[in-house]
Design a protein around this motif. Structure first.
Motif, PDB file in Angstrom:
ATOM      1  N   THR A 164       0.797  -1.232   0.000  1.00  0.00           N
ATOM      2  CA  THR A 164       0.000   0.000   0.000  1.00  0.00           C
ATOM      3  C   THR A 164       0.828   1.280   0.000  1.00  0.00           C
ATOM      4  O   THR A 164       0.260   2.364  -0.055  1.00  0.00           O
ATOM      5  N   ALA A 165       2.156   1.167   0.063  1.00  0.00           N
ATOM      6  CA  ALA A 165       3.032   2.336  -0.004  1.00  0.00           C
ATOM      7  C   ALA A 165       4.442   1.843  -0.274  1.00  0.00           C
ATOM      8  O   ALA A 165       4.783   0.698   0.046  1.00  0.00           O
ATOM      9  N   ALA A 166       5.273   2.704  -0.872  1.00  0.00           N
ATOM     10  CA  ALA A 166       6.626   2.266  -1.206  1.00  0.00           C
ATOM     11  C   ALA A 166       7.597   3.430  -1.229  1.00  0.00           C
ATOM     12  O   ALA A 166       7.221   4.577  -1.503  1.00  0.00           O
ATOM     13  N   VAL A 167       8.844   3.105  -0.947  1.00  0.00           N
ATOM     14  CA  VAL A 167       9.977   4.001  -1.186  1.00  0.00           C
ATOM     15  C   VAL A 167      10.841   3.322  -2.234  1.00  0.00           C
ATOM     16  O   VAL A 167      11.303   2.194  -2.036  1.00  0.00           O
ATOM     17  N   THR A 184      -0.451   2.667  -8.294  1.00  0.00           N
ATOM     18  CA  THR A 184      -1.462   3.637  -7.857  1.00  0.00           C
ATOM     19  C   THR A 184      -1.329   3.988  -6.373  1.00  0.00           C
ATOM     20  O   THR A 184      -2.067   4.839  -5.895  1.00  0.00           O
ATOM     21  N   VAL A 185      -0.399   3.350  -5.655  1.00  0.00           N
ATOM     22  CA  VAL A 185      -0.239   3.630  -4.217  1.00  0.00           C
ATOM     23  C   VAL A 185       0.770   4.758  -4.034  1.00  0.00           C
ATOM     24  O   VAL A 185       1.536   5.077  -4.945  1.00  0.00           O
ATOM     25  N   PRO A 186       0.784   5.410  -2.855  1.00  0.00           N
ATOM     26  CA  PRO A 186       1.772   6.475  -2.615  1.00  0.00           C
ATOM     27  C   PRO A 186       3.204   5.954  -2.712  1.00  0.00           C
ATOM     28  O   PRO A 186       3.524   4.894  -2.168  1.00  0.00           O
ATOM     29  N   VAL A 187       4.053   6.705  -3.401  1.00  0.00           N
ATOM     30  CA  VAL A 187       5.458   6.334  -3.584  1.00  0.00           C
ATOM     31  C   VAL A 187       6.337   7.554  -3.306  1.00  0.00           C
ATOM     32  O   VAL A 187       6.063   8.646  -3.823  1.00  0.00           O
ATOM     33  N   GLU A 188       7.377   7.353  -2.511  1.00  0.00           N
ATOM     34  CA  GLU A 188       8.459   8.335  -2.410  1.00  0.00           C
ATOM     35  C   GLU A 188       9.583   7.834  -3.299  1.00  0.00           C
ATOM     36  O   GLU A 188      10.072   6.713  -3.109  1.00  0.00           O
ATOM     37  N   PHE A 189       9.971   8.645  -4.295  1.00  0.00           N
ATOM     38  CA  PHE A 189      10.982   8.210  -5.260  1.00  0.00           C
ATOM     39  C   PHE A 189      12.249   9.037  -5.047  1.00  0.00           C
ATOM     40  O   PHE A 189      12.228  10.263  -5.144  1.00  0.00           O
ATOM     41  N   LEU A 190      13.347   8.355  -4.750  1.00  0.00           N
ATOM     42  CA  LEU A 190      14.603   9.019  -4.426  1.00  0.00           C
ATOM     43  C   LEU A 190      15.534   9.023  -5.633  1.00  0.00           C
ATOM     44  O   LEU A 190      15.607   8.053  -6.377  1.00  0.00           O
ATOM     45  N   LEU A 191      16.246  10.137  -5.821  1.00  0.00           N
ATOM     46  CA  LEU A 191      17.250  10.213  -6.861  1.00  0.00           C
ATOM     47  C   LEU A 191      18.412  11.064  -6.402  1.00  0.00           C
ATOM     48  O   LEU A 191      18.266  11.918  -5.521  1.00  0.00           O
ATOM     49  N   GLN A 192      19.569  10.786  -6.965  1.00  0.00           N
ATOM     50  CA  GLN A 192      20.739  11.644  -6.772  1.00  0.00           C
ATOM     51  C   GLN A 192      20.785  12.626  -7.941  1.00  0.00           C
ATOM     52  O   GLN A 192      20.667  12.222  -9.087  1.00  0.00           O
ATOM     53  N   TRP A 193      20.983  13.896  -7.628  1.00  0.00           N
ATOM     54  CA  TRP A 193      20.893  14.911  -8.672  1.00  0.00           C
ATOM     55  C   TRP A 193      21.942  14.713  -9.757  1.00  0.00           C
ATOM     56  O   TRP A 193      21.683  14.934 -10.941  1.00  0.00           O
ATOM     57  N   ASP A 194      23.118  14.273  -9.373  1.00  0.00           N
ATOM     58  CA  ASP A 194      24.181  13.973 -10.334  1.00  0.00           C
ATOM     59  C   ASP A 194      24.580  12.518 -10.148  1.00  0.00           C
ATOM     60  O   ASP A 194      25.330  12.183  -9.222  1.00  0.00           O
ATOM     61  N   ASP A 195      24.074  11.653 -11.001  1.00  0.00           N
ATOM     62  CA  ASP A 195      24.271  10.218 -10.882  1.00  0.00           C
ATOM     63  C   ASP A 195      24.649   9.681 -12.253  1.00  0.00           C
ATOM     64  O   ASP A 195      23.827   9.619 -13.169  1.00  0.00           O
TER      65      ASP A 195
END
Length: 206
Positions: A164-167, A184-195
């Motif tokens: 029901t939720a993910a990172v 369709t569930v809430p997701v926090e999506f992480l990224l490095q600005w310079d990768d």
């Protein structure tokens, strides 16, 4: 599901288990009982169920939040047997990387090979975990995974309605855009600005 060992350290109960030929680990608070929310953690490429990036995330979920946390070894990693096709594809990728060349089709092919086994493995593991009194079948379930754990997580969260939720994050695989659109569930999506491995534009499109 077979529990193969159980230890308690610093208020955390660690249970190693196997489900068929899939080895995993479940961490729960040592004190208290009854069902609790569950977080599944997917490890990165070349790591395993008790890799530092898994443990460093799992322990705070247990001690600060009172969650149950589980991780399993992906095919060809940790306590699972060597996987010849995965070994071949990893070797090809490493050769290209050493030569300063793009990974080419070996990278998406590797992920397809891993996912074909790992996604069903996660779903079978979830079935078994929900039979435990420390987890139960009516509590929220989340997923956390970065890098290859994010690659696999996108596929799993899209396919598994119990989550029901993910990172997710540190992945920019454009072949996953269609799969990601099904989430369709809430997701926090992480990224490095310079990768260098995951260019910003590719990550933002995903």
């Amino acid at each position: 599901m077979q529990i193969t060992s159980e230890t308690v350290t610093d208020g955390i109960r660690e249970q190693l288990f196997t489900i068929g030929d899939v080895p995993g680990v479940l961490w729960t608070p040592a004190e208290g009982s009854g069902p609790r929310p569950l977080v599944l953690i997917g490890h990165g490429g070349g790591s395993h169920k008790k890799g530092w990036e898994v443990v460093s995330r799992a322990f705070p979920y247990v001690t600060a939040c009172g969650f149950a946390v589980a991780a399993i070894d992906a095919p060809g990693t940790g306590d699972r047997p060597e996987h010849p096709e995965i070994r071949r594809l990893v070797a090809e990728i490493q050769e290209r990387e050493a030569a300063g060349e793009p990974f080419g089709p070996a990278w998406p092919e590797l992920n397809e090979v891993v996912a074909a086994e790992l996604i069903p493995d996660w779903q079978t593991t979830l079935d078994a975990l929900q039979q435990l009194g420390s987890v139960g079948d009516d509590r929220p379930i989340g997923y956390y995974g970065l890098s290859q754990g994010g690659e696999m997580g996108i596929r799993l969260v899209a396919a598994e309605p119990r989550i029901t939720a993910a990172v997710l994050g540190l992945v920019g695989s454009e072949w996953l855009i269609g799969t990601a659109a099904k989430i369709t569930v809430p997701v926090e999506f992480l990224l490095q600005w310079d990768d260098e491995s995951n260019p910003r534009d590719a990550v933002m499109r995903l």
